[in-house]
Motif scaffolding. Structure first.
Motif, PDB file in Angstrom:
ATOM      1  N   PRO A 162     -28.321 -55.082  -9.247  1.00 27.91           N
ATOM      2  CA  PRO A 162     -27.690 -53.760  -9.206  1.00 27.91           C
ATOM      3  C   PRO A 162     -26.810 -53.473 -10.409  1.00 27.91           C
ATOM      4  CG  PRO A 162     -26.516 -55.284  -7.778  1.00 27.91           C
ATOM      5  CD  PRO A 162     -27.748 -56.004  -8.243  1.00 27.91           C
ATOM      6  N   ALA A 163     -26.874 -52.228 -10.868  1.00 25.33           N
ATOM      7  CA  ALA A 163     -25.855 -51.732 -11.789  1.00 25.33           C
ATOM      8  C   ALA A 163     -24.602 -51.442 -10.973  1.00 25.33           C
ATOM      9  CB  ALA A 163     -26.351 -50.469 -12.482  1.00 25.33           C
ATOM     10  N   LEU A 194     -29.942 -69.654 -13.518  1.00 29.35           N
ATOM     11  CA  LEU A 194     -30.450 -68.403 -14.075  1.00 29.35           C
ATOM     12  C   LEU A 194     -29.980 -67.260 -13.184  1.00 29.35           C
ATOM     13  CD1 LEU A 194     -34.193 -69.220 -14.914  1.00 29.35           C
ATOM     14  CD2 LEU A 194     -32.131 -69.742 -16.231  1.00 29.35           C
ATOM     15  N   LEU A 195     -29.343 -66.277 -13.793  1.00 27.18           N
ATOM     16  CA  LEU A 195     -28.960 -65.054 -13.087  1.00 27.18           C
ATOM     17  C   LEU A 195     -29.970 -63.992 -13.515  1.00 27.18           C
ATOM     18  CD1 LEU A 195     -26.964 -63.545 -11.273  1.00 27.18           C
ATOM     19  CD2 LEU A 195     -25.539 -63.150 -13.283  1.00 27.18           C
ATOM     20  N   VAL A 196     -30.909 -63.690 -12.642  1.00 20.49           N
ATOM     21  CA  VAL A 196     -32.024 -62.807 -12.991  1.00 20.49           C
ATOM     22  C   VAL A 196     -31.599 -61.353 -12.829  1.00 20.49           C
ATOM     23  CG1 VAL A 196     -34.402 -62.161 -12.463  1.00 20.49           C
ATOM     24  CG2 VAL A 196     -33.697 -64.559 -12.308  1.00 20.49           C
ATOM     25  N   ARG A 197     -31.571 -60.639 -13.960  1.00 23.22           N
ATOM     26  CA  ARG A 197     -31.184 -59.226 -13.946  1.00 23.22           C
ATOM     27  C   ARG A 197     -32.197 -58.360 -14.704  1.00 23.22           C
ATOM     28  NH1 ARG A 197     -26.807 -57.321 -11.963  1.00 23.22           N
ATOM     29  NH2 ARG A 197     -26.797 -55.587 -13.464  1.00 23.22           N
ATOM     30  N   SER A 198     -33.448 -58.763 -14.650  1.00 24.59           N
ATOM     31  CA  SER A 198     -34.508 -57.959 -15.258  1.00 24.59           C
ATOM     32  C   SER A 198     -34.583 -56.615 -14.552  1.00 24.59           C
ATOM     33  CB  SER A 198     -35.856 -58.673 -15.135  1.00 24.59           C
ATOM     34  OG  SER A 198     -35.826 -59.937 -15.759  1.00 24.59           O
ATOM     35  N   ARG A 199     -34.695 -55.539 -15.330  1.00 18.47           N
ATOM     36  CA  ARG A 199     -34.858 -54.226 -14.707  1.00 18.47           C
ATOM     37  C   ARG A 199     -36.208 -54.118 -14.008  1.00 18.47           C
ATOM     38  NH1 ARG A 199     -33.678 -50.005 -19.357  1.00 18.47           N
ATOM     39  NH2 ARG A 199     -34.765 -51.629 -20.533  1.00 18.47           N
ATOM     40  N   ALA A 211     -27.517 -43.888  -8.334  1.00 17.09           N
ATOM     41  CA  ALA A 211     -26.512 -44.227  -9.339  1.00 17.09           C
ATOM     42  C   ALA A 211     -27.054 -44.086 -10.753  1.00 17.09           C
ATOM     43  CB  ALA A 211     -26.023 -45.660  -9.110  1.00 17.09           C
ATOM     44  N   ALA A 212     -28.358 -44.382 -10.930  1.00 16.84           N
ATOM     45  CA  ALA A 212     -28.946 -44.314 -12.266  1.00 16.84           C
ATOM     46  C   ALA A 212     -29.057 -42.888 -12.781  1.00 16.84           C
ATOM     47  CB  ALA A 212     -30.336 -44.962 -12.245  1.00 16.84           C
ATOM     48  N   LEU A 213     -28.886 -41.894 -11.902  1.00 18.95           N
ATOM     49  CA  LEU A 213     -29.019 -40.500 -12.296  1.00 18.95           C
ATOM     50  C   LEU A 213     -27.681 -39.850 -12.610  1.00 18.95           C
ATOM     51  CD1 LEU A 213     -31.659 -39.460  -9.607  1.00 18.95           C
ATOM     52  CD2 LEU A 213     -32.075 -40.089 -11.981  1.00 18.95           C
ATOM     53  N   GLY A 214     -26.606 -40.627 -12.572  1.00 19.07           N
ATOM     54  CA  GLY A 214     -25.295 -40.091 -12.907  1.00 19.07           C
ATOM     55  C   GLY A 214     -24.716 -39.186 -11.845  1.00 19.07           C
ATOM     56  N   ASN A 215     -24.963 -39.496 -10.584  1.00 21.10           N
ATOM     57  CA  ASN A 215     -24.477 -38.649  -9.503  1.00 21.10           C
ATOM     58  C   ASN A 215     -22.971 -38.763  -9.329  1.00 21.10           C
ATOM     59  OD1 ASN A 215     -27.362 -39.229  -7.329  1.00 21.10           O
ATOM     60  ND2 ASN A 215     -27.127 -37.938  -9.121  1.00 21.10           N
ATOM     61  N   GLN A 216     -22.408 -37.822  -8.599  1.00 22.77           N
ATOM     62  CA  GLN A 216     -20.983 -37.850  -8.295  1.00 22.77           C
ATOM     63  C   GLN A 216     -20.699 -39.023  -7.351  1.00 22.77           C
ATOM     64  OE1 GLN A 216     -20.084 -33.999  -6.671  1.00 22.77           O
ATOM     65  NE2 GLN A 216     -20.670 -32.912  -8.543  1.00 22.77           N
ATOM     66  N   THR A 217     -19.605 -39.721  -7.635  1.00 23.84           N
ATOM     67  CA  THR A 217     -19.294 -40.945  -6.917  1.00 23.84           C
ATOM     68  C   THR A 217     -17.848 -40.929  -6.435  1.00 23.84           C
ATOM     69  OG1 THR A 217     -20.730 -42.071  -8.504  1.00 23.84           O
ATOM     70  CG2 THR A 217     -19.415 -43.462  -7.060  1.00 23.84           C
ATOM     71  N   ARG A 218     -17.622 -41.402  -5.209  1.00 25.36           N
ATOM     72  CA  ARG A 218     -16.251 -41.570  -4.731  1.00 25.36           C
ATOM     73  C   ARG A 218     -16.173 -42.845  -3.890  1.00 25.36           C
ATOM     74  NH1 ARG A 218     -17.984 -37.051  -1.710  1.00 25.36           N
ATOM     75  NH2 ARG A 218     -18.241 -37.455   0.519  1.00 25.36           N
ATOM     76  N   ALA A 219     -15.031 -43.484  -3.945  1.00 27.65           N
ATOM     77  CA  ALA A 219     -14.824 -44.731  -3.211  1.00 27.65           C
ATOM     78  C   ALA A 219     -14.919 -44.484  -1.718  1.00 27.65           C
ATOM     79  CB  ALA A 219     -13.467 -45.331  -3.567  1.00 27.65           C
ATOM     80  N   GLU A 221     -23.064 -54.112 -17.562  1.00 24.16           N
ATOM     81  CA  GLU A 221     -22.770 -55.167 -16.584  1.00 24.16           C
ATOM     82  C   GLU A 221     -22.957 -56.552 -17.179  1.00 24.16           C
ATOM     83  OE1 GLU A 221     -23.644 -51.432 -14.439  1.00 24.16           O
ATOM     84  OE2 GLU A 221     -24.612 -52.518 -16.078  1.00 24.16           O
ATOM     85  N   GLU A 222     -24.052 -56.760 -17.894  1.00 24.08           N
ATOM     86  CA  GLU A 222     -24.317 -58.060 -18.502  1.00 24.08           C
ATOM     87  C   GLU A 222     -23.265 -58.397 -19.556  1.00 24.08           C
ATOM     88  OE1 GLU A 222     -27.655 -56.573 -16.446  1.00 24.08           O
ATOM     89  OE2 GLU A 222     -26.706 -55.651 -18.198  1.00 24.08           O
ATOM     90  N   ARG A 223     -22.851 -57.396 -20.317  1.00 24.11           N
ATOM     91  CA  ARG A 223     -21.831 -57.619 -21.337  1.00 24.11           C
ATOM     92  C   ARG A 223     -20.514 -58.053 -20.702  1.00 24.11           C
ATOM     93  NH1 ARG A 223     -22.536 -53.186 -23.532  1.00 24.11           N
ATOM     94  NH2 ARG A 223     -24.139 -53.882 -24.981  1.00 24.11           N
ATOM     95  N   ARG A 224     -20.147 -57.427 -19.593  1.00 28.30           N
ATOM     96  CA  ARG A 224     -18.907 -57.801 -18.907  1.00 28.30           C
ATOM     97  C   ARG A 224     -18.984 -59.242 -18.398  1.00 28.30           C
ATOM     98  NH1 ARG A 224     -14.712 -57.612 -18.889  1.00 28.30           N
ATOM     99  NH2 ARG A 224     -14.096 -57.402 -16.690  1.00 28.30           N
ATOM    100  N   LEU A 225     -20.123 -59.637 -17.860  1.00 30.19           N
ATOM    101  CA  LEU A 225     -20.265 -61.009 -17.371  1.00 30.19           C
ATOM    102  C   LEU A 225     -20.120 -62.015 -18.502  1.00 30.19           C
ATOM    103  CD1 LEU A 225     -23.247 -60.586 -14.869  1.00 30.19           C
ATOM    104  CD2 LEU A 225     -20.898 -61.199 -14.285  1.00 30.19           C
ATOM    105  N   ILE A 226     -20.731 -61.722 -19.633  1.00 33.10           N
ATOM    106  CA  ILE A 226     -20.633 -62.625 -20.779  1.00 33.10           C
ATOM    107  C   ILE A 226     -19.193 -62.722 -21.272  1.00 33.10           C
ATOM    108  CG2 ILE A 226     -21.310 -62.874 -23.212  1.00 33.10           C
ATOM    109  CD1 ILE A 226     -24.046 -61.658 -22.366  1.00 33.10           C
TER     110      ILE A 226
END
Length: 282
Positions: free
Chosen positions: A256-257, A54-59, A205-213, A15-20
């Protein structure tokens, strides 16, 4: 050159890489600033003194909240606000402030001792979920299905070294799925349903669960509006349970991720975030 924005985080994730990468498209110069090298406290702290926001994205919620508090006190613009981060970092505080504001949350009990724990089990009834007041990414969240397991699990809690680690919530088990709403400003820019994958019952989401829109539901919007009214506009991951009586707010993530939700929905979340930052600085 445009406005300079520091993404304050302990690492550079997707996410941070995309923002940069896309910052320049919105007139922003976005840099990563390692939250472990700020040595915050001095008003002219070198790593952040020349940034417009500052965009705070500390885990770490605690780390992010402390940095945001100092930065705001020194007059820097911070996203999200320190107050919002501090509310999100503590599950009990979040539940309390949302409930006070009329936002629906699951039934819960604060557990600070074995006596509390036994009363919570009697009051709610098995199965229950035991979760730490502090923590994220599904860590130490335990599904307790029977009484023998219940007491064995609490043995581990009592062996934890610090009182803040022992502080837990007990709540009813509401099933193996959840809804993640990505909020930017006040708008839900993407929403997805998560289902537990394999033998892991947790929907995270951090556990790689199944996702649908998920199509936007007016009832979801109403609940999320209540969250934003209480915490203020910002960038949030709002996690909901769907129950027969309506939607309940489980947690709110201040950093959020969104890779999984973006993949499931096709929404360019990074652009929405960059646009919000740009508009905030205008």
């Amino acid at each position: 050159m445009g406005n300079r924005v520091a993404v304050v985080a302990d690492r550079i994730g997707w996410e941070e890489r995309r923002l940069i990468e896309i910052g320049a498209e919105f007139g922003l110069r976005i840099d990563w600033v390692n939250d472990e090298s700020l040595c915050a406290g001095h008003r002219d702290a070198e790593p952040v003194k020349d940034y417009d926001a500052l965009l705070v994205r500390s885990r770490s919620y605690t780390r992010g909240g402390l940095i945001a508090t100092l930065a705001e006190a020194d007059g820097l613009r911070v996203l999200n606000s320190a107050a919002a981060i501090h509310a999100c970092e503590n599950k009990l505080v979040l539940r309390a402030v949302l409930r006070e504001a009329g936002v629906p949350v699951p039934d819960f009990r604060l557990v600070l001792s074995r006596k509390d724990y036994e009363k919570a089990l009697d009051g709610i009834g098995l199965p229950v979920v035991l979760k730490p007041v502090y923590g994220g990414m599904g860590k130490r969240v335990t599904l307790v299905r029977d009484s023998d397991l219940a007491h064995s699990v609490y043995d581990y809690v009592e062996d934890l070294g610090h009182a803040f680690e022992q502080a837990c919530l007990v709540e009813p088990y509401l099933g193996g799925g959840s809804i993640r709403c990505l909020v930017v400003g006040r708008e839900i820019v993407a929403a997805a349903e998560f289902e537990s994958a394999g033998t892991d019952w947790r929907s995270n989401a951090a556990l790689g669960n199944q996702t649908r829109a998920m199509a936007l539901d007016p009832d979801v919007q109403k609940v999320v509006d209540g969250v934003v009214d209480r915490l203020g506009s910002g960038i949030y991951g709002v996690d909901l349970f769907k129950t027969p009586s309506g939607y309940l707010v489980n947690e709110v993530n201040h950093a959020p991720a969104w890779r999984g939700v973006a993949s499931a929905t096709g929404v360019d979340v990074a652009s929405a975030v960059a646009r919000y930052v740009q508009e905030t600085l205008e």
